[in-house]
Design an enzyme around this catalytic site. Structure first.
Site, PDB file in Angstrom:
ATOM      1  N   ARG A 150     -12.047 -15.233  18.492  1.00 58.68           N
ATOM      2  CA  ARG A 150     -11.636 -16.447  17.754  1.00 58.68           C
ATOM      3  C   ARG A 150     -12.576 -17.608  18.056  1.00 58.68           C
ATOM      4  O   ARG A 150     -13.102 -18.260  17.148  1.00 58.68           O
ATOM      5  CB  ARG A 150     -10.193 -16.823  18.135  1.00 58.68           C
ATOM      6  CG  ARG A 150      -9.146 -15.904  17.538  1.00 58.68           C
ATOM      7  CD  ARG A 150      -7.803 -16.209  18.147  1.00 58.68           C
ATOM      8  NE  ARG A 150      -7.780 -15.843  19.537  1.00 58.68           N
ATOM      9  CZ  ARG A 150      -6.966 -14.917  20.076  1.00 58.68           C
ATOM     10  NH1 ARG A 150      -6.084 -14.320  19.315  1.00 58.68           N
ATOM     11  NH2 ARG A 150      -7.015 -14.626  21.355  1.00 58.68           N
ATOM     12  N   ILE A 151     -12.788 -17.895  19.345  1.00 64.82           N
ATOM     13  CA  ILE A 151     -13.647 -19.024  19.710  1.00 64.82           C
ATOM     14  C   ILE A 151     -15.098 -18.707  19.370  1.00 64.82           C
ATOM     15  O   ILE A 151     -15.811 -19.552  18.816  1.00 64.82           O
ATOM     16  CB  ILE A 151     -13.463 -19.378  21.206  1.00 64.82           C
ATOM     17  CG1 ILE A 151     -12.050 -19.949  21.423  1.00 64.82           C
ATOM     18  CG2 ILE A 151     -14.529 -20.358  21.680  1.00 64.82           C
ATOM     19  CD1 ILE A 151     -11.675 -20.205  22.865  1.00 64.82           C
ATOM     20  N   SER A 172     -17.162  -4.276  20.548  1.00 64.35           N
ATOM     21  CA  SER A 172     -17.240  -3.678  19.206  1.00 64.35           C
ATOM     22  C   SER A 172     -17.905  -4.632  18.226  1.00 64.35           C
ATOM     23  O   SER A 172     -17.856  -5.855  18.398  1.00 64.35           O
ATOM     24  CB  SER A 172     -15.827  -3.348  18.700  1.00 64.35           C
ATOM     25  OG  SER A 172     -15.048  -4.534  18.660  1.00 64.35           O
ATOM     26  N   ARG A 227     -14.680 -18.149  31.477  1.00 64.75           N
ATOM     27  CA  ARG A 227     -14.036 -18.217  32.789  1.00 64.75           C
ATOM     28  C   ARG A 227     -15.123 -18.072  33.858  1.00 64.75           C
ATOM     29  O   ARG A 227     -16.118 -17.353  33.653  1.00 64.75           O
ATOM     30  CB  ARG A 227     -13.026 -17.079  32.967  1.00 64.75           C
ATOM     31  CG  ARG A 227     -11.713 -17.257  32.236  1.00 64.75           C
ATOM     32  CD  ARG A 227     -10.820 -18.325  32.870  1.00 64.75           C
ATOM     33  NE  ARG A 227      -9.531 -18.453  32.223  1.00 64.75           N
ATOM     34  CZ  ARG A 227      -9.252 -19.293  31.221  1.00 64.75           C
ATOM     35  NH1 ARG A 227     -10.188 -20.083  30.745  1.00 64.75           N
ATOM     36  NH2 ARG A 227      -8.034 -19.358  30.704  1.00 64.75           N
ATOM     37  N   ASP A 251     -18.339 -25.172  32.184  1.00 58.28           N
ATOM     38  CA  ASP A 251     -17.028 -25.838  32.127  1.00 58.28           C
ATOM     39  C   ASP A 251     -16.043 -25.160  33.069  1.00 58.28           C
ATOM     40  O   ASP A 251     -14.990 -25.719  33.362  1.00 58.28           O
ATOM     41  CB  ASP A 251     -16.480 -25.794  30.689  1.00 58.28           C
ATOM     42  CG  ASP A 251     -15.156 -26.542  30.555  1.00 58.28           C
ATOM     43  OD1 ASP A 251     -15.077 -27.679  31.072  1.00 58.28           O
ATOM     44  OD2 ASP A 251     -14.210 -26.004  29.954  1.00 58.28           O
ATOM     45  N   GLU A 256     -11.936 -23.128  41.211  1.00 60.95           N
ATOM     46  CA  GLU A 256     -11.531 -24.422  40.624  1.00 60.95           C
ATOM     47  C   GLU A 256     -10.344 -24.961  41.412  1.00 60.95           C
ATOM     48  O   GLU A 256      -9.453 -24.187  41.777  1.00 60.95           O
ATOM     49  CB  GLU A 256     -11.146 -24.237  39.151  1.00 60.95           C
ATOM     50  CG  GLU A 256     -12.323 -23.772  38.305  1.00 60.95           C
ATOM     51  CD  GLU A 256     -11.963 -23.546  36.837  1.00 60.95           C
ATOM     52  OE1 GLU A 256     -10.821 -23.856  36.434  1.00 60.95           O
ATOM     53  OE2 GLU A 256     -12.813 -23.040  36.109  1.00 60.95           O
ATOM     54  N   HIS A 274     -13.432 -27.953  33.608  1.00 63.19           N
ATOM     55  CA  HIS A 274     -12.537 -27.077  32.815  1.00 63.19           C
ATOM     56  C   HIS A 274     -11.729 -27.905  31.802  1.00 63.19           C
ATOM     57  O   HIS A 274     -10.491 -27.944  31.874  1.00 63.19           O
ATOM     58  CB  HIS A 274     -11.607 -26.272  33.733  1.00 63.19           C
ATOM     59  CG  HIS A 274     -11.022 -25.068  33.038  1.00 63.19           C
ATOM     60  ND1 HIS A 274     -10.616 -23.937  33.696  1.00 63.19           N
ATOM     61  CD2 HIS A 274     -10.770 -24.827  31.721  1.00 63.19           C
ATOM     62  CE1 HIS A 274     -10.132 -23.056  32.837  1.00 63.19           C
ATOM     63  NE2 HIS A 274     -10.215 -23.576  31.621  1.00 63.19           N
TER      64      HIS A 274
HETATM   65  P1  NAP Z   1     -10.408 -13.606  21.732  1.00 62.82           P
HETATM   66  O1  NAP Z   1     -10.136 -13.975  20.329  1.00 62.82           O
HETATM   67  O2  NAP Z   1      -9.582 -12.534  22.376  1.00 62.82           O
HETATM   68  O3  NAP Z   1     -11.960 -13.256  21.840  1.00 62.82           O
HETATM   69  C1  NAP Z   1     -12.530 -12.706  22.964  1.00 62.82           C
HETATM   70  C2  NAP Z   1     -13.700 -11.866  22.535  1.00 62.82           C
HETATM   71  O4  NAP Z   1     -14.346 -11.383  23.714  1.00 62.82           O
HETATM   72  C3  NAP Z   1     -13.299 -10.647  21.679  1.00 62.82           C
HETATM   73  O5  NAP Z   1     -14.119 -10.592  20.538  1.00 62.82           O
HETATM   74  C4  NAP Z   1     -13.577  -9.474  22.606  1.00 62.82           C
HETATM   75  O6  NAP Z   1     -14.029  -8.335  21.912  1.00 62.82           O
HETATM   76  C5  NAP Z   1     -14.690 -10.024  23.457  1.00 62.82           C
HETATM   77  N1  NAP Z   1     -14.862  -9.268  24.702  1.00 62.82           N
HETATM   78  C6  NAP Z   1     -13.923  -8.569  25.383  1.00 62.82           C
HETATM   79  N2  NAP Z   1     -14.522  -7.945  26.427  1.00 62.82           N
HETATM   80  C7  NAP Z   1     -15.830  -8.232  26.355  1.00 62.82           C
HETATM   81  C8  NAP Z   1     -16.966  -7.851  27.117  1.00 62.82           C
HETATM   82  N3  NAP Z   1     -16.856  -6.991  28.167  1.00 62.82           N
HETATM   83  N4  NAP Z   1     -18.174  -8.334  26.767  1.00 62.82           N
HETATM   84  C9  NAP Z   1     -18.302  -9.166  25.710  1.00 62.82           C
HETATM   85  N5  NAP Z   1     -17.277  -9.537  24.939  1.00 62.82           N
HETATM   86  C10 NAP Z   1     -16.054  -9.096  25.268  1.00 62.82           C
HETATM   87  O7  NAP Z   1     -10.224 -14.876  22.698  1.00 62.82           O
HETATM   88  P2  NAP Z   1     -10.587 -16.400  22.345  1.00 62.82           P
HETATM   89  O8  NAP Z   1      -9.395 -17.064  21.808  1.00 62.82           O
HETATM   90  O9  NAP Z   1     -11.856 -16.426  21.562  1.00 62.82           O
HETATM   91  O10 NAP Z   1     -10.846 -16.944  23.836  1.00 62.82           O
HETATM   92  C11 NAP Z   1     -11.880 -16.408  24.626  1.00 62.82           C
HETATM   93  C12 NAP Z   1     -11.782 -16.874  26.062  1.00 62.82           C
HETATM   94  O11 NAP Z   1     -12.171 -18.227  26.158  1.00 62.82           O
HETATM   95  C13 NAP Z   1     -10.364 -16.871  26.651  1.00 62.82           C
HETATM   96  O12 NAP Z   1      -9.989 -15.606  27.138  1.00 62.82           O
HETATM   97  C14 NAP Z   1     -10.450 -17.889  27.762  1.00 62.82           C
HETATM   98  O13 NAP Z   1     -10.710 -17.287  28.998  1.00 62.82           O
HETATM   99  C15 NAP Z   1     -11.644 -18.768  27.353  1.00 62.82           C
HETATM  100  N6  NAP Z   1     -11.204 -20.146  27.098  1.00 62.82           N
HETATM  101  C16 NAP Z   1     -11.692 -21.160  27.870  1.00 62.82           C
HETATM  102  C17 NAP Z   1     -11.293 -22.464  27.646  1.00 62.82           C
HETATM  103  C18 NAP Z   1     -11.833 -23.605  28.454  1.00 62.82           C
HETATM  104  O14 NAP Z   1     -11.110 -24.579  28.668  1.00 62.82           O
HETATM  105  N7  NAP Z   1     -13.061 -23.559  28.862  1.00 62.82           N
HETATM  106  C19 NAP Z   1     -10.363 -22.736  26.645  1.00 62.82           C
HETATM  107  C20 NAP Z   1      -9.899 -21.682  25.863  1.00 62.82           C
HETATM  108  C21 NAP Z   1     -10.331 -20.381  26.099  1.00 62.82           C
HETATM  109  P3  NAP Z   1     -12.975  -7.278  21.262  1.00 62.82           P
HETATM  110  O15 NAP Z   1     -12.284  -8.036  20.163  1.00 62.82           O
HETATM  111  O16 NAP Z   1     -13.835  -6.194  20.755  1.00 62.82           O
HETATM  112  O17 NAP Z   1     -12.043  -6.888  22.372  1.00 62.82           O
END
Ligand code: NAP
Length: 309
Positions: A150-151, A172, A227, A251, A256, A274
């Site tokens: 999503r992000i 994937s 993270r 970030d 932390e 963060h």
């Molecule tokens: P998401 O929609 O679940 O997207 C995560 C992506 O990472 C998916 O496309 C997934 O692929 C991929 N992924 C999984 N394992 C991987 C690997 N080994 N190598 C490379 N890519 C991999 O989650 P999101 O909503 O985008 O959020 C992503 C992350 O951002 C969160 O889990 C959180 O830790 C972090 N975040 C940080 C902040 C902050 O304040 N800095 C705020 C919000 C989120 P598949 O779909 O193929 O499994």
């Protein structure tokens, strides 16, 4: 209708989130997650993704059926224990994409154009002595995204107008037009900027290691909005100190809110505490989505954003 004395709020919530919570419910507050559970028949837990939920705490409350975490990352939850006990979990995906992507873009330009250093240069009255050192243009560069979720996808769309070539890696191939690199080292080797936007999982633990940083190379930048655990910080510190990469914007950190002290003494970093989702609008949306999930649970409706565990 959320029954009184049924929701346990674990950990501290910032004022703006607490105000949203109190508009809709009156949870029992349990600020210290390590403290013994208070007396009561709690069915649900409300928590933030920056607060680790100890398995030992849940064990003291056998009536718990749902954990609602405010945040998209759920690496703070003891997932295998929840699964074993049939306890459901919800998170707050999507509503924080705008804030996280806006910060990511801000960090990108802050890092490449050295905006914090440029401000210090003016404030310290160095401008009258010499010009500010030349920096780097983004246009024409190759940007890699680790985790096209999503992000990652929202970030890619925001990057397109900046005249960059976008590529990504992940488990994937996604339905996007960007180049897919199954191998992260290969992606790093062709990138000028590498964004991290994947979840913290055992598979992503220290994914960015010395080999990936070596492949990134001395003219390239790393930006971590995912993270801290995704980066081998010891390897990153060496790479920054020895100028094996051009710089990093971080970030999130392994430890932390006390990141490794060596990061504080390096010039080619941009550090934020963060704050990816830390805007008023986003924190309100996150809090309300977490409470919507609690309401759905008590109304015996399908959960809105269940973590598939
Ligand atoms: P998401 O929609 O679940 O997207 C995560 C992506 O990472 C998916 O496309 C997934 O692929 C991929 N992924 C999984 N394992 C991987 C690997 N080994 N190598 C490379 N890519 C991999 O989650 P999101 O909503 O985008 O959020 C992503 C992350 O951002 C969160 O889990 C959180 O830790 C972090 N975040 C940080 C902040 C902050 O304040 N800095 C705020 C919000 C989120 P598949 O779909 O193929 O499994």
């Amino acid at each position: 209708m959320i029954p009184v004395n049924s929701v346990l709020q674990v950990g501290h919530f910032p004022e703006v989130m607490q105000a949203e919570i109190h508009k809709r419910l009156s949870p029992t507050l349990h600020p210290d997650p390590e403290a013994p559970a208070p007396a009561g028949q709690f069915q649900t837990i409300l928590i933030r993704s920056n607060t680790k939920l100890p398995e030992a705490l849940i064990k003291q409350m056998p009536a718990i059926r749902l954990v609602a975490t405010c945040g998209v990352g759920y690496d703070n939850l003891p997932l295998s224990y929840l699964k074993e006990k049939g306890i459901k979990a919800t998170n707050t995906p999507g509503v924080l994409n705008d804030a996280v992507c806006e910060l990511a873009i801000g960090m990108l330009f802050g890092l490449l154009r050295r905006i914090p250093q440029a401000q210090a240069f003016v404030k310290n009255r160095e401008w009258s002595k010499a010009p500010f050192p030349i920096t780097t243009t983004l246009a024409g560069k190759r940007v890699g995204i680790v985790g096209m979720g999503r992000i990652g996808q929202d970030l890619a769309k925001r990057l397109e107008p900046f005249k960059v070539n976008i590529a990504y890696t992940g488990p994937s191939r996604k339905d996007v037009s960007y180049d897919f690199y199954p191998n992260i080292v290969e992606l790093a080797s062709i990138c000028d900027v590498l964004f991290l936007a994947c979840p913290a999982t055992p598979e992503t633990d220290k994914l960015i290691n010395a080999q990936v940083l070596e492949a990134l190379g001395p003219n390239s930048f790393l930006i971590n909005i995912a993270r801290g655990s995704v980066v081998d910080e010891d390897a990153l510190l060496v790479a920054l100190q020895q100028k094996k990469i051009a710089g990093a914007a971080l970030d999130v950190f392994e430890n932390e809110p006390n990141p490794h002290l060596d990061f504080l003494n390096i010039d080619n970093v941009l550090l934020t505490p963060h704050i990816g989702s830390a805007t008023l609008e986003t924190r309100q949306l996150m809090t309300n989505l977490a409470i919507d999930n609690l309401e759905a649970f008590y109304n015996q409706q399908p959960l809105l954003t269940e973590v598939k565990n």
